[in-house]
Design a protein around this motif. Structure first.
Motif, PDB file in Angstrom:
ATOM      1  N   GLY A   1       4.631  -1.931   2.301  1.00  0.00           N
ATOM      2  CA  GLY A   1       3.165  -1.989   2.389  1.00  0.00           C
ATOM      3  C   GLY A   1       2.673  -3.165   1.582  1.00  0.00           C
ATOM      4  N   LEU A   2       1.471  -3.619   1.889  1.00  0.00           N
ATOM      5  CA  LEU A   2       0.846  -4.633   1.061  1.00  0.00           C
ATOM      6  C   LEU A   2       0.277  -3.954  -0.172  1.00  0.00           C
ATOM      7  N   GLY A   3       0.277  -4.662  -1.301  1.00  0.00           N
ATOM      8  CA  GLY A   3      -0.184  -4.054  -2.541  1.00  0.00           C
ATOM      9  C   GLY A   3      -1.700  -3.926  -2.585  1.00  0.00           C
ATOM     10  N   GLY A   4      -2.185  -3.452  -3.695  1.00  0.00           N
ATOM     11  CA  GLY A   4      -3.628  -3.376  -3.925  1.00  0.00           C
ATOM     12  C   GLY A   4      -4.292  -2.359  -3.029  1.00  0.00           C
ATOM     13  N   VAL A   5      -5.490  -2.726  -2.526  1.00  0.00           N
ATOM     14  CA  VAL A   5      -6.270  -1.762  -1.756  1.00  0.00           C
ATOM     15  C   VAL A   5      -5.535  -1.284  -0.511  1.00  0.00           C
ATOM     16  N   PHE A   6      -4.664  -2.122   0.041  1.00  0.00           N
ATOM     17  CA  PHE A   6      -4.005  -1.721   1.280  1.00  0.00           C
ATOM     18  C   PHE A   6      -3.182  -0.460   1.083  1.00  0.00           C
ATOM     19  N   ILE A   7      -2.447  -0.412   0.000  1.00  0.00           N
ATOM     20  CA  ILE A   7      -1.616   0.767  -0.204  1.00  0.00           C
ATOM     21  C   ILE A   7      -2.408   1.863  -0.886  1.00  0.00           C
ATOM     22  N   GLU A   8      -3.307   1.494  -1.795  1.00  0.00           N
ATOM     23  CA  GLU A   8      -3.952   2.525  -2.602  1.00  0.00           C
ATOM     24  C   GLU A   8      -5.134   3.170  -1.899  1.00  0.00           C
ATOM     25  N   ILE A   9      -5.894   2.395  -1.154  1.00  0.00           N
ATOM     26  CA  ILE A   9      -7.072   2.959  -0.485  1.00  0.00           C
ATOM     27  C   ILE A   9      -6.755   3.293   0.967  1.00  0.00           C
ATOM     28  N   LEU A  10      -6.027   2.412   1.628  1.00  0.00           N
ATOM     29  CA  LEU A  10      -5.847   2.574   3.068  1.00  0.00           C
ATOM     30  C   LEU A  10      -4.531   3.249   3.436  1.00  0.00           C
ATOM     31  N   GLU A  11      -3.663   3.450   2.451  1.00  0.00           N
ATOM     32  CA  GLU A  11      -2.345   4.045   2.724  1.00  0.00           C
ATOM     33  C   GLU A  11      -1.671   3.338   3.897  1.00  0.00           C
ATOM     34  N   ASP A  12      -1.778   2.042   3.874  1.00  0.00           N
ATOM     35  CA  ASP A  12      -1.265   1.201   4.957  1.00  0.00           C
ATOM     36  C   ASP A  12       0.209   0.893   4.683  1.00  0.00           C
ATOM     37  N   VAL A  13       1.058   1.853   4.976  1.00  0.00           N
ATOM     38  CA  VAL A  13       2.494   1.664   4.746  1.00  0.00           C
ATOM     39  C   VAL A  13       3.247   2.017   6.020  1.00  0.00           C
ATOM     40  N   THR A  14       4.456   1.524   6.114  1.00  0.00           N
ATOM     41  CA  THR A  14       5.257   1.816   7.298  1.00  0.00           C
ATOM     42  C   THR A  14       6.693   2.056   6.875  1.00  0.00           C
ATOM     43  N   PHE A  15       7.398   2.811   7.712  1.00  0.00           N
ATOM     44  CA  PHE A  15       8.751   3.235   7.368  1.00  0.00           C
ATOM     45  C   PHE A  15       9.735   2.829   8.447  1.00  0.00           C
ATOM     46  N   GLU A  16      10.968   2.624   8.047  1.00  0.00           N
ATOM     47  CA  GLU A  16      12.033   2.366   9.017  1.00  0.00           C
ATOM     48  C   GLU A  16      13.320   2.979   8.457  1.00  0.00           C
ATOM     49  N   LEU A  17      14.047   3.664   9.309  1.00  0.00           N
ATOM     50  CA  LEU A  17      15.297   4.279   8.849  1.00  0.00           C
ATOM     51  C   LEU A  17      16.340   3.197   8.603  1.00  0.00           C
ATOM     52  N   ALA A  18      17.071   3.349   7.511  1.00  0.00           N
ATOM     53  CA  ALA A  18      18.109   2.397   7.131  1.00  0.00           C
ATOM     54  C   ALA A  18      19.440   2.763   7.780  1.00  0.00           C
ATOM     55  N   PRO A  19      20.282   1.755   8.055  1.00  0.00           N
ATOM     56  CA  PRO A  19      20.035   0.328   7.886  1.00  0.00           C
ATOM     57  C   PRO A  19      19.382  -0.268   9.134  1.00  0.00           C
ATOM     58  N   PHE A  20      18.835  -1.452   8.954  1.00  0.00           N
ATOM     59  CA  PHE A  20      18.248  -2.137  10.107  1.00  0.00           C
ATOM     60  C   PHE A  20      18.401  -3.641   9.950  1.00  0.00           C
ATOM     61  N   GLY A  21      18.094  -4.347  11.015  1.00  0.00           N
ATOM     62  CA  GLY A  21      18.247  -5.797  11.028  1.00  0.00           C
ATOM     63  C   GLY A  21      16.910  -6.509  10.961  1.00  0.00           C
ATOM     64  N   PRO A  22      16.945  -7.836  11.103  1.00  0.00           N
ATOM     65  CA  PRO A  22      15.720  -8.628  10.958  1.00  0.00           C
ATOM     66  C   PRO A  22      14.640  -8.278  11.982  1.00  0.00           C
ATOM     67  N   ALA A  23      15.025  -7.902  13.194  1.00  0.00           N
ATOM     68  CA  ALA A  23      14.006  -7.595  14.209  1.00  0.00           C
ATOM     69  C   ALA A  23      13.182  -6.386  13.775  1.00  0.00           C
ATOM     70  N   GLU A  24      13.879  -5.356  13.270  1.00  0.00           N
ATOM     71  CA  GLU A  24      13.161  -4.163  12.817  1.00  0.00           C
ATOM     72  C   GLU A  24      12.304  -4.491  11.597  1.00  0.00           C
ATOM     73  N   ALA A  25      12.855  -5.333  10.705  1.00  0.00           N
ATOM     74  CA  ALA A  25      12.097  -5.683   9.497  1.00  0.00           C
ATOM     75  C   ALA A  25      10.802  -6.400   9.873  1.00  0.00           C
ATOM     76  N   ARG A  26      10.886  -7.323  10.810  1.00  0.00           N
ATOM     77  CA  ARG A  26       9.677  -8.038  11.227  1.00  0.00           C
ATOM     78  C   ARG A  26       8.690  -7.098  11.911  1.00  0.00           C
ATOM     79  N   ALA A  27       9.236  -6.200  12.735  1.00  0.00           N
ATOM     80  CA  ALA A  27       8.348  -5.251  13.410  1.00  0.00           C
ATOM     81  C   ALA A  27       7.638  -4.366  12.392  1.00  0.00           C
ATOM     82  N   MET A  28       8.343  -3.982  11.329  1.00  0.00           N
ATOM     83  CA  MET A  28       7.703  -3.197  10.263  1.00  0.00           C
ATOM     84  C   MET A  28       6.484  -3.923   9.724  1.00  0.00           C
ATOM     85  N   LEU A  29       6.691  -5.192   9.394  1.00  0.00           N
ATOM     86  CA  LEU A  29       5.601  -5.962   8.797  1.00  0.00           C
ATOM     87  C   LEU A  29       4.438  -6.101   9.780  1.00  0.00           C
ATOM     88  N   GLN A  30       4.780  -6.308  11.037  1.00  0.00           N
ATOM     89  CA  GLN A  30       3.728  -6.485  12.051  1.00  0.00           C
ATOM     90  C   GLN A  30       2.935  -5.200  12.285  1.00  0.00           C
TER      91      GLN A  30
END
Lengths: 708, 708
Positions: free
Chosen positions: A607-636
């Motif tokens: 998640g992004l820090g600050g208000v994003f995680i604390e106010i908006l609970e803007d977080v995402t999860f991915e089961l481990a392990p994963f590769g770069p495609a999943e990591a980028r999709a998480m961020l997106q």
């Protein structure tokens, strides 16, 4: 816990038996022990049906036997419709007869508490001893429609047998299974198999999924889960499904707190956070529905249609207002209501000057007088607009049989010309018109918004199937280093992460003011000092942090101050000196971590820090392990993602490095799954593109016991 | 534009006529001119029906007349089913006969372009000249079900007449009206009136709303809007609806960009941003649906049920899994799935030990053997749990007629005991069982999620009706000060706002370094200097801003620097010296403003600054003017609202002062509605509670022309 692999063969033995014995068969077709006999007869089960009833020679016209030991042929399957107390002995008898699978309708096992749990363990032990595989107890049985195996006591069958089709249906809940069965029948859904797994003392939903993956009668799998005890078995089953290329439509309640609490009280089965299910389904061609209606709509559509190859949606309507509504509905999904090319718009205009030609295309009510126009317009849209899906809103035109009959032949021709596109009709129809359109290969909906929603679901499934790759879980190149029973604070946690390939802030431990000054000189100024103590969690509260130290003198002074503050804060605390770390500035603050889900294993959070995680609970999860495609999709998936790509005039952050760090963290988590409880990296500072990133603070917790 | 008040009497003349003339009446009941004759006869219209056809003596068994001038009695209403070219003369003839209202089916007016626009103007002029009120042109007419007035050519009536009921339905789209009519008939919705307004050259949706507000046959209003040209008339109509205490269910497409673009191409009617419709509906007891299915479901439910007095939702189920799904659905709405009190849970447990008693309450399938249990459990839930709404999931139990018959009497008794609660059944039913339950006062749904969604909509409507107060728009105590053709930059904009009661940062203009130093001394240090020029929009880019000036010397130096930079940036720019303002620090940054919607007038916008507005587009709108309650509700709608109430350990901000400032801004906007184009205050710094706030920078733009 070591997982058994899913066993499709055991489910096959159960659902494709040579002969069936019904233990506790009743002469009365409406009683629980009478229903399967009646249903098997009605459905024309091909093999022998052996009613087992010591008190009767004949049951519902069939020769009855006193014991399963007396049947002329060894039945692969026995159905037990007897009180719980008699079940263990009956299973033993089945075992002696060579029966390979038993369906246990009987309730009174694990679902009723401690005594039932014990009875269920004894039941399983007996079954294992004799090599009998069990479905249930406390289940509603199953069906193999094409073979006429209706091995259930569900009263819903009394209103009619199901239509044969290509959807294999698995549910843990008998009540829900019955309901969906009745709904499927009402909507004309075709089923290949239906299995209710009940208490899952032996065979479970994972076995059934693996079986349906291999089953030649099944194209689409509908899965209703209440919970899952063995995540690795479920993953293995979904691996098999993925390899088969069959889409899954899943319904899993408990996304809300109240729903989860209700799930907890409803079933002992529940384990695993809801976010883990989302993450699990995301790794596979599994579409998660959120209502029964959506579940049925999407399964029905997926079974009757090719899946879209792209997300271009063409809309054609006889009512401009409804075209607008369909476009609105599309905007809630990742569907592209792309405009028609200009030349094609002119072509449509020439065909009917009052038409609106952009997309949505509005024919006005003209198809009433020119029924061929509806198909002709769609032909231009498919040829020139390259739409993957077309939703064709015909309002109540097909309610008029004469008009429906005129609309049909041109639509049939169109369907033949474009066999691979998804063609939908949204309209009020007579049942006959609906059946005709469906027979011609159209998906038919009453509500235009529901049609667009289903188009989005099919598009999502199509994308998942096209891009789905096997989940490599075993070949993780990362040493297992986390010991049980540890709380790795800052320095050690950072060291573990650095070892795993996650960049961390340059840092040294120091046990004296001189040590600290030397460490700072080595690291480079400015530095930060932080108290190192396993007993002080909130370092700032303890006055245990000194920032922006610019030279050795400042570091020495800060050392003494920080140590004194910490002693004053907690005289009993063990103090291990301080951590001297580079003072980084700039960059985007992220919070990343790992939670080890009890069912599905480690999940990486970002998640992004600050208000994003604390106010908006803007977080995402991915089961481990994963590769770069999943990591980028998480961020997106993060709502704050634009902050990483240079929104608000900032420099784009080093997303490549961030994705790589997430991959490394996922490998670390997977390698240490047996012992790791959680990782919390906050902040992780992501520098501008090309400049990397660093974990600035981290806590790693291990489980108390690796076997827990 | 000065608005006419909505005219309910004109719609009443149209929908409650003594006699009806059909101009262009055809002997053939399936032709457009034949249908209304046929429908009026079939529906048993009470008054005389006069077919007007110069070529026939008898039309469909009725005496025909060559002209409306020849009818024995003066008809209140004429239906014109003739080519566009003949319409004006026919309206003139109607006028001479004293006909008070005409329905113009004919197309070929404003919807076909410039020539049509002219024809429509001529039509309206003629109608005005003769005092004839018009519905249409290009409309599908209307219906008054209880009087048998079926004044439409919609072919959907051919499949059956509508059921009489309490829903009054208004739509601008004939196609959509026909579709909803057919859908209503299929679902058993009862209609009181149905009006399609078409091109709205005279009577429009606002007139119809005002009529339905007063209509004794109508309890619930269903409104489909494509657009609205006269916002003040619409507000006046909704004022009347609000005063009547009747709820409105509205469907308005165009929320998405594509939908809005499609709306633009579909109708010349569109004006007003979609956010303005949201804001408009929020001021009234109007529930905005987003699909046809939801529109119909909610209207149907609202017409058949009391509205909930609170948001407590009780869930009872025969399937634990479905209870979980219903709880999940409830979590997407503002519904409180409150747990049952402990004592009441014990009472349920004593009635059936296998029940889950918290809420959702799970009876298991026990009602199959104990049908009274379903009502008995609900009685305890209503008595002890105080639920406003109960959704009762019965799966497919009511498909079995014998069981449905046993479930019914206890449910009837329960309904009588709790007449004011909303009681819903979600189940698969035979048509008979559904009709029975509905006759008993239950709302019946097939899908449990749809039931919960509808419960949420009814709860929302109930809350709106309970808290809805008349919108005071005229008595705004704020002078109109904004002149047309102005761009009020910083100082003047701040002065306008300060005059209106919006606190602004202390600031002075200064035309020399000495002036600036004196102004700074008066304001108090630190200060900020900003170039004052109507030609420089981006002051920072021009080097025109100097921050944190601590003393007079710094101010003098900054003045010279800022002026030189500005001259260097744009040698042609008019420079009006600088603005000297207090340098504020701390507080929460807001961005607030005003947009003057062309249809609905000024709308105040509020959002939190920074990422909230720039990345998340987290802003909300409210039509001006409004009071403190609306201002607070605006703030509470923001996702970032917790930042104002002290999230993340910060001090709570001065929300009272902020709400007051929004109210003042709304009054300023309303008072200057004729000339104001927009206001942009960014940032507005909100200090900790009790310390007020200040607009730090502002731009006010006026319209080029107050009459635009």
């Amino acid at each position: 816990m070591t997982s058994r692999a899913p066993d499709p063969q055991a489910v096959q033995n159960l659902l494709e038996p040579n002969a069936v014995a019904i233990i506790g068969a009743s002469a009365e077709p409406t009683r629980i022990g009478g229903r399967p006999v009646d249903y098997l007869k009605q459905a024309g089960f091909a093999g022998p049906i052996y009613p087992i009833n010591p008190n009767r020679d004949v049951v519902q016209g069939l020769t009855a036997y006193a014991s399963v030991l007396d049947t002329p042929e060894r039945p692969d399957l026995a159905i037990l419709a007897i009180p719980a107390a008699a079940v263990v002995d009956a299973v033993a008898e089945c075992g002696r007869r060579g029966v390979r699978a038993a369906i246990i309708f009987s309730a009174g096992f694990a679902e009723v508490g401690a005594a039932g749990v014990e009875a269920q363990q004894q039941l399983l032990a007996t079954a294992r001893e004799y090599g009998v595989r069990l479905l249930g107890p406390n289940c509603l049985g199953g069906m193999n429609i094409s073979r006429g195996l209706i091995a259930t006591f569900s009263s819903s069958v009394q209103s009619g047998l199901p239509q044969a089709g290509r959807i294999g249906f698995v549910t843990q809940s008998g009540a829900f299974g019955s309901h969906c069965f009745a709904l499927a029948r009402a909507r004309g859904l075709g089923l290949s198999r239906l299995v209710t797994t009940g208490n899952e003392c032996d065979l479970d939903a994972a076995d059934c999924l693996a079986y349906l993956a291999a089953d030649a009668d099944t194209d689409v799998i509908a899965l209703h889960l209440e919970g899952c005890r063995d995540g690795e078995r479920m993953k293995a089953a979904l691996d098999a499904v993925q390899a088969s290329g069959k889409p899954v439509i899943a319904l899993k309640g408990g996304e809300s707190d109240i729903g989860a609490a209700a799930a907890m009280s409803h079933t002992a089965n529940l384990a695993g956070a809801d976010a883990a299910y989302d993450a699990l389904f995301r790794r596979y061609p599994v579409y998660r529905a959120h209502s029964i209606r959506e579940f049925i709509d999407v399964a029905h559509a997926a079974a009757r249609s090719a899946l879209p190859r792209g997300n271009r949606l063409g809309l054609i309507t006889v009512s401009g207002g409804v075209g607008i509504m369909m476009a609105d509905a599309a905007s809630h999904h990742d569907l592209d209501v792309a405009p028609m090319p200009e030349a094609a718009q002119r072509e449509l205009h020439d065909m009917w000057p009052n038409a609106t030609t952009r997309n949505p295309v509005d024919t006005t009510a003209q198809p009433v007088s020119d029924p061929e126009m509806n198909a002709n317009f769609q032909r231009v849209m498919l040829r020139e607009g390259n739409y993957d899906v077309i939703v064709n809103f015909l309002s109540m035109l097909p309610l008029a049989p004469a008009l429906a009959a005129k609309l049909r032949p041109p639509l049939q021709a169109l369907r033949r010309e474009y066999p691979d596109n998804v063609l939908m009709i949204a309209a009020m129809c007579t049942p006959e018109a609906q059946a005709d359109f469906e027979a011609d290969g159209y998906l038919v909906f009453e509500d235009p918004t529901a049609a667009v929603d289903t188009a989005a679901a099919l598009t999502d499934l199509g994308r998942r199937l096209a891009h789905s790759t096997p989940w490599q879980r075993t070949a993780v190149d990362c040493p297992a280093r986390v010991a049980a029973g540890q709380r790795y604070a800052e320095f050690d946690a950072l060291a573990l992460l650095a070892d795993a390939g996650v960049p961390v802030v340059p840092a040294r431990r120091a046990a004296s003011a001189d040590d600290a000054a030397a460490a700072a000189a080595e690291i480079g100024f400015p530095v930060v000092l932080k108290i190192a103590s396993p007993d002080i969690l909130h370092k700032s509260d303890a006055g245990g942090v000194a920032l922006s130290l610019q030279d050795e003198a400042a570091v020495r002074a800060a050392y003494d101050r920080v140590m004194a503050n910490a002693r004053g804060y907690d005289a009993q605390a063990r103090l291990d000196g301080v951590l001297v770390a580079a003072m980084l500035s700039g960059g985007v603050e992220m919070a990343v971590g790992v939670q080890n889900d009890p069912t599905f294993g480690p999940m990486v959070m970002a998640g992004l820090g600050g208000v994003f995680i604390e106010i908006l609970e803007d977080v995402t999860f991915e089961l481990a392990p994963f590769g770069p495609a999943e990591a980028r999709a998480m961020l997106q998936r993060l709502r704050g993602y634009p902050l990483l790509t240079g929104a608000r005039g900032a420099a784009p952050a080093d997303v490549d490095a961030l994705a790589d760090a997430l991959v490394r963290l996922s490998e670390f988590a997977a390698a240490n799954a047996a012992t790791l409880a959680s990782v919390d990296i906050n902040p992780l500072l992501v520098m501008p593109a090309g400049q990397g990133l660093a974990a600035v603070d981290a806590v790693v917790l291990s489980k108390d016991d690796a076997n827990a």
